[in-house]
Design a protein around this motif. Sequence first.
Motif, mmCIF file in Angstrom:
data_model
loop_
_atom_site.group_PDB
_atom_site.id
_atom_site.type_symbol
_atom_site.label_atom_id
_atom_site.label_comp_id
_atom_site.label_asym_id
_atom_site.label_seq_id
_atom_site.Cartn_x
_atom_site.Cartn_y
_atom_site.Cartn_z
ATOM 1 N N ARG A 97 11.005 -9.148 -3.279
ATOM 2 C CA ARG A 97 9.663 -9.615 -2.882
ATOM 3 C C ARG A 97 9.151 -8.828 -1.684
ATOM 4 N N GLU A 146 6.250 -5.715 -1.658
ATOM 5 C CA GLU A 146 4.993 -5.901 -0.928
ATOM 6 C C GLU A 146 4.700 -4.712 -0.027
ATOM 7 N N LYS A 196 7.920 -2.686 -9.655
ATOM 8 C CA LYS A 196 7.785 -4.095 -10.055
ATOM 9 C C LYS A 196 8.499 -4.348 -11.388
ATOM 10 N N ASP A 211 5.333 -11.828 -8.987
ATOM 11 C CA ASP A 211 4.217 -12.432 -8.254
ATOM 12 C C ASP A 211 4.374 -13.942 -8.089
#
Length: 252
Positions: free
Chosen positions: A56, A60, A107, A125
């Motif tokens: 995560r 980002e 991702k 997400d």
Amino acid sequence: MTTMTDQTVELSPEEAHDRIHALARGCSDHPALKNPFYELWMTQELTADEVELVARNFYERVRRTPVRIALAFLHMTDIAARAETVENLYDEMGLGNPRKVHSVILKDFFETLLGRLRGHEVDLDSVAAPLLPSTVRLIEEGEKVFSSPYAQEVCGALLAQEWHAYPQLVQLYEGVRNYRGHYGLEEFHENCEYFYLHIGATEKEHKIHSLSTAAKACRTVEDIAHIERGFTTYLDLLAENWNEIHRTVRPA
């Protein structure tokens, strides 16, 4: 001979290049690259929850990379430096192919890995792992330094980003190899495209360009000081982020 007591002393192109190159090489000893998280990541397989936290927060950061590069372009004045920076941005954006944008590939990698660890499909997400405060600072403060009114400071930040990226991704890939058992042999390597892109030619070329870009921006000792400020500021933000990730994954 130039000294830091006379900030207006001019540098030859050769001296500027040598000083910037020495600065760039020095990042290998910075906590952004020598930290306990990498040691942990490379030595053992983490739990699904721990991998989720790493994924995560790293994702980002990575998905904002094109923004940082675009900001660098906007705050540069040298035409050759801007051309090199646009090429860097073009690479990050998948050479114009949305499916090959680097953050998209990353991702996909993390969602596949987490899916194997969880036993069901995962949408990065929607994961429960928190976005850490140091990740937010890295994104926000990083974009500030890439927007500095001093072009040299921007070039220093870009230099830090590109020179830490190659060894960072080598260490991350070595840790990823701990999860080979969750894939077939060929399947594992097919899923590691993000890492192979960066530890192949791409990141090496970006290192060369960022060095050239920074050297072009340096005419005086004062310019070098701005380069160093941008360089150190961005590396310190990276180090803080990896250290917080490690503390969260492995509380003392």
